[in-house]
Motif scaffolding. Structure first.
Motif, PDB file in Angstrom:
ATOM      1  N   UNK A  73       0.832  -1.204   0.000  1.00  0.00           N
ATOM      2  CA  UNK A  73       0.000   0.000   0.000  1.00  0.00           C
ATOM      3  C   UNK A  73       0.868   1.257   0.000  1.00  0.00           C
ATOM      4  N   UNK A  74       1.968   1.248   0.736  1.00  0.00           N
ATOM      5  CA  UNK A  74       2.898   2.390   0.695  1.00  0.00           C
ATOM      6  C   UNK A  74       3.445   2.547  -0.718  1.00  0.00           C
ATOM      7  N   UNK A  75       3.817   1.447  -1.355  1.00  0.00           N
ATOM      8  CA  UNK A  75       4.339   1.505  -2.726  1.00  0.00           C
ATOM      9  C   UNK A  75       3.304   2.069  -3.693  1.00  0.00           C
ATOM     10  N   UNK A  76       2.058   1.632  -3.562  1.00  0.00           N
ATOM     11  CA  UNK A  76       0.988   2.172  -4.410  1.00  0.00           C
ATOM     12  C   UNK A  76       0.881   3.679  -4.216  1.00  0.00           C
ATOM     13  N   UNK A  77       0.925   4.119  -2.961  1.00  0.00           N
ATOM     14  CA  UNK A  77       0.810   5.546  -2.676  1.00  0.00           C
ATOM     15  C   UNK A  77       1.949   6.368  -3.249  1.00  0.00           C
ATOM     16  N   UNK A  78       3.177   5.888  -3.068  1.00  0.00           N
ATOM     17  CA  UNK A  78       4.332   6.633  -3.573  1.00  0.00           C
ATOM     18  C   UNK A  78       4.338   6.680  -5.097  1.00  0.00           C
ATOM     19  N   UNK A  79       4.076   5.547  -5.722  1.00  0.00           N
ATOM     20  CA  UNK A  79       4.047   5.533  -7.186  1.00  0.00           C
ATOM     21  C   UNK A  79       2.859   6.319  -7.733  1.00  0.00           C
ATOM     22  N   UNK A  80       1.724   6.276  -7.039  1.00  0.00           N
ATOM     23  CA  UNK A  80       0.563   7.077  -7.450  1.00  0.00           C
ATOM     24  C   UNK A  80       0.845   8.565  -7.362  1.00  0.00           C
ATOM     25  N   UNK A  81       1.547   8.966  -6.310  1.00  0.00           N
ATOM     26  CA  UNK A  81       1.924  10.375  -6.165  1.00  0.00           C
ATOM     27  C   UNK A  81       2.864  10.787  -7.291  1.00  0.00           C
ATOM     28  N   UNK A  82       3.845   9.937  -7.592  1.00  0.00           N
ATOM     29  CA  UNK A  82       4.782  10.239  -8.690  1.00  0.00           C
ATOM     30  C   UNK A  82       4.040  10.336 -10.017  1.00  0.00           C
ATOM     31  N   UNK A  83       3.145   9.396 -10.274  1.00  0.00           N
ATOM     32  CA  UNK A  83       2.363   9.415 -11.509  1.00  0.00           C
ATOM     33  C   UNK A  83       1.539  10.694 -11.613  1.00  0.00           C
ATOM     34  N   UNK A  84       0.925  11.093 -10.514  1.00  0.00           N
ATOM     35  CA  UNK A  84       0.099  12.302 -10.555  1.00  0.00           C
ATOM     36  C   UNK A  84       0.935  13.546 -10.840  1.00  0.00           C
ATOM     37  N   UNK A  85       2.144  13.621 -10.275  1.00  0.00           N
ATOM     38  CA  UNK A  85       3.012  14.765 -10.539  1.00  0.00           C
ATOM     39  C   UNK A  85       3.449  14.798 -12.004  1.00  0.00           C
ATOM     40  N   UNK A  86       3.751  13.632 -12.557  1.00  0.00           N
ATOM     41  CA  UNK A  86       4.150  13.572 -13.966  1.00  0.00           C
ATOM     42  C   UNK A  86       2.985  13.970 -14.869  1.00  0.00           C
ATOM     43  N   UNK A  87       1.796  13.440 -14.585  1.00  0.00           N
ATOM     44  CA  UNK A  87       0.615  13.808 -15.385  1.00  0.00           C
ATOM     45  C   UNK A  87       0.294  15.292 -15.252  1.00  0.00           C
ATOM     46  N   UNK A  88       0.424  15.810 -14.035  1.00  0.00           N
ATOM     47  CA  UNK A  88       0.132  17.217 -13.795  1.00  0.00           C
ATOM     48  C   UNK A  88       1.097  18.112 -14.566  1.00  0.00           C
ATOM     49  N   UNK A  89       2.383  17.794 -14.494  1.00  0.00           N
ATOM     50  CA  UNK A  89       3.364  18.622 -15.199  1.00  0.00           C
ATOM     51  C   UNK A  89       3.219  18.480 -16.710  1.00  0.00           C
ATOM     52  N   UNK A  90       2.842  17.303 -17.182  1.00  0.00           N
ATOM     53  CA  UNK A  90       2.604  17.112 -18.609  1.00  0.00           C
ATOM     54  C   UNK A  90       1.424  17.966 -19.072  1.00  0.00           C
ATOM     55  N   UNK A  91       0.351  17.968 -18.275  1.00  0.00           N
ATOM     56  CA  UNK A  91      -0.812  18.803 -18.616  1.00  0.00           C
ATOM     57  C   UNK A  91      -0.430  20.282 -18.607  1.00  0.00           C
ATOM     58  N   UNK A  92       0.373  20.693 -17.618  1.00  0.00           N
ATOM     59  CA  UNK A  92       0.823  22.094 -17.581  1.00  0.00           C
ATOM     60  C   UNK A  92       1.670  22.427 -18.809  1.00  0.00           C
TER      61      UNK A  92
END
Length: 188
Positions: A73-92
């Motif tokens: 669950x910690x791994x899911x959270x950390x990777x999910x956070x990383x994915x969201x930052x990458x998607x967010x910066x890509x959208x920006x």
């Protein structure tokens, strides 16, 4: 007091990057949103959607970590956070390049933040439970303190480092902080 288990330092490091990524979003978006033509209500919706998802999904992740284990669950959270930052910066990036604009840009930014709220919210409850599992009663408070210190240090360091990185690119801080999260997961 006994020495804290090494896993607490890794969990604290993971939450450092989560906190840094969150704070970079908070300081970067308001001025950038104006440049991208988003209203204050739209900008607030980007933040609120993530916070709402975070609030709704955190208890789920805590229960799942009881059944499936803390580490996954910690791994899911950390990777999910990383994915969201990458998607967010890509959208920006797409917004500043006029590839995405208007409601499509807004949807992309909300989607990226929702990923953070849904998946990124897994880290804190599972990390807290992991600390409870790996410490005795006399060390538990110190363990939770170390965990929260990591998150708070990230919230402090994020804007400080982002100030320099923003001189290069609006999206560079997101990529830098998102790259630290998978590194922590490799050590868990």
């Amino acid at each position: 007091m006994k020495k804290l288990p090494p896993i607490i330092w890794l969990l604290s490091g993971g939450l450092f990057f989560v906190g840094a990524g969150q704070s970079v979003v908070f300081i970067t978006i308001p001025p950038l949103a104006r440049d991208l033509g988003l209203t204050e209500i739209q900008t607030g919706t980007i933040f609120a959607s993530s916070a709402l998802a975070w609030m709704m999904f955190s208890p789920y992740w805590g229960r799942l970590s009881d059944r499936k284990g803390r580490k996954i669950v910690v791994l899911i959270g950390l990777l999910g956070c990383a994915l969201s930052l990458i998607l967010f910066s890509t959208a920006l990036n797409m917004g500043t390049s006029n590839i995405l604009f208007g409601w499509k840009l807004l949807i992309a930014l909300i989607f990226a933040r929702m990923i953070n709220g849904v998946l990124g919210s897994a880290t804190r409850p599972a990390a807290g439970a992991w600390i409870a599992d790996s410490t005795g009663l006399n060390e538990r408070g110190a363990g939770y303190g170390r965990l929260n210190a990591g998150f708070s240090a990230g919230r402090i360091a994020g804007p400080a480092l982002a100030g320099f990185l923003l001189l290069i690119s609006y999206t560079l801080p997101f990529f830098i902080f998102s790259s630290g999260l998978p590194l922590v997961t490799l050590m868990l």
